[in-house]
Structures are given as C-alpha cells and as structure tokens.
Design a protein around this motif. Sequence first.
Motif: not given
Length: 265
Positions: A217-230, A233-238
């Motif tokens: 899950v932590i790697r998933h959040l990192y991917d959202l923030l830094y690979h997908q450039q999400a 606010d969307g990351v906070k919801q996740e």
Amino acid sequence: MYALISSSASIAASSIIEPGVVIGPQVVIGPFCFISAGVHIGEGTHIASHVVINGNTRIGRNNMIGMESSIGEVSQDLKYAGEAAGLEIGDDNRIDRHATIHRGTAQGGGFTRIGNRNIFDGGVHIGHDCQVGNDTFIGENSGLAGHVTLGDEARIDAMCAVHQFCIVGAGARLLQSTCVVQDVPPYVLAAGNRAVPQGIHEQAAAYLGSDVMQQKVIRHLYDLLYHQQAAVDGVKQEIERLSQEYPLLRHFNEFFTRSARGIIR
C-alpha cells in the motif's frame, strides 16, 4: 532560593549551578559547565564538559549530552521579545558534541520539543519551535530551522538542511547533503539540493516490521504521488479509504493534515 541537587548526583567542582536548578539522582555533570536557573535534569543524565544549559529547559532521564553543546538558548527568531518559552527533551537521547538546541517562541506554541531515544551526531542544530518525535537520527552538521517537524523514525544524514516550517514525515530519510524546502512524505527517501524523491526508505523500522500488504500500500501511494503524478487531493482520498484497514497509513493522514508547504516532487 537554592538548587535542588540529589545526593547521588556527581558535579565537577569547576561547574556552576545557579539557584533554582533541579538535578535528579545519578546525574553526572562534567567540568566547566554552566546550568542556569529554571533547568530540570532528570535521573541518570550525563553531561560532558563545557556544556551550557539555559532557561526553562526540562531534560528527562538517561540522556547523554556531548561536550561544548548549547542547550536551551534563546530563539534566533528576530520576533522574539523575551516572552516565556522553553525546551523539553525526553528520555534516552544521545546528543553529541557541539549541538545547539534552542527554546521556542510564543508564535510557535512556546516550546521546542524532542522525544525519546533520538541520536544527534556532532554539530547538529535544532532551531526554535521544532517538534522532533521518537527514534530519529540526525547526522553530523545537519540543521533544522525553526518550526520544523521531524516524524518518528525519520533519518537525516550528515550535512543536511531543512527549511523552516517544513515537515519530514515518519520513517522518511534524507541522504547526505540534502536541502529540503518542501515537505517530505512518510517513508520517502529524498536527496539533492533541492530535495527530490528517490524511492521508498525500506530500512525504516516500522516499514520493515509491517506486513507485506502494508508495504504494498505504501508503494502504491508512492506510485500515485511520483510516477502517476496524481493530484494530492486524490491521494488523500485514497489514504482515507485505506487507513482503517492499514494502521501504518495513520502517518500519512497526520502528514497531509498538517502539510502546508507542498510536497517534494
């Protein structure tokens, strides 16, 4: 007014202890130290030679403070006008030689606070109103400017600088000579001037001790923030969606609730 000194404390004859100091059992104070009125030193703390401890400073149990350190000096904030402020240091910390740790200011809540079991190498500077958690490490000649928050188990290597009001999240790591001017999320590995993300700090104790799913899950959040450039606010919801199932995500909730400078990118 007298100093209250335990009969089991050991104080070098050349040190000066002002009236109003409280010194607990088994405290050791080396030669040529100066301890001013208002200082409380807890049981078993060892203070090396040529240390100055000033002001409303409370030091817990079993700490080690290295030679020629300045603890509890007044804030370097130009707005500071002599108002009541203090420094609180917990238990079992190792503060090496030439450290400088400053009291808080009224604008920052009044207190600089340092938790338990932290290790600060030589020449570390901790500015006014900093809030340092537990089990952190700060390497030689690194500094935290005023109002910095350092989360539990965060690691800062040598020669790093953290800008005022920044947050370094729990379990994050700054590699040597990193300069931080925005917030570093929990468990992120950062490097450079200015700091950029370099991956997950997989050696953080809480990360290593977590189950495989929480690590994913932590790697998933990192991917959202830094690979997908999400968007943040969307990351906070996740994070909110996943935090009830994965307790380690509480660090991310706390981080994003307080983060105001934006995160490193």
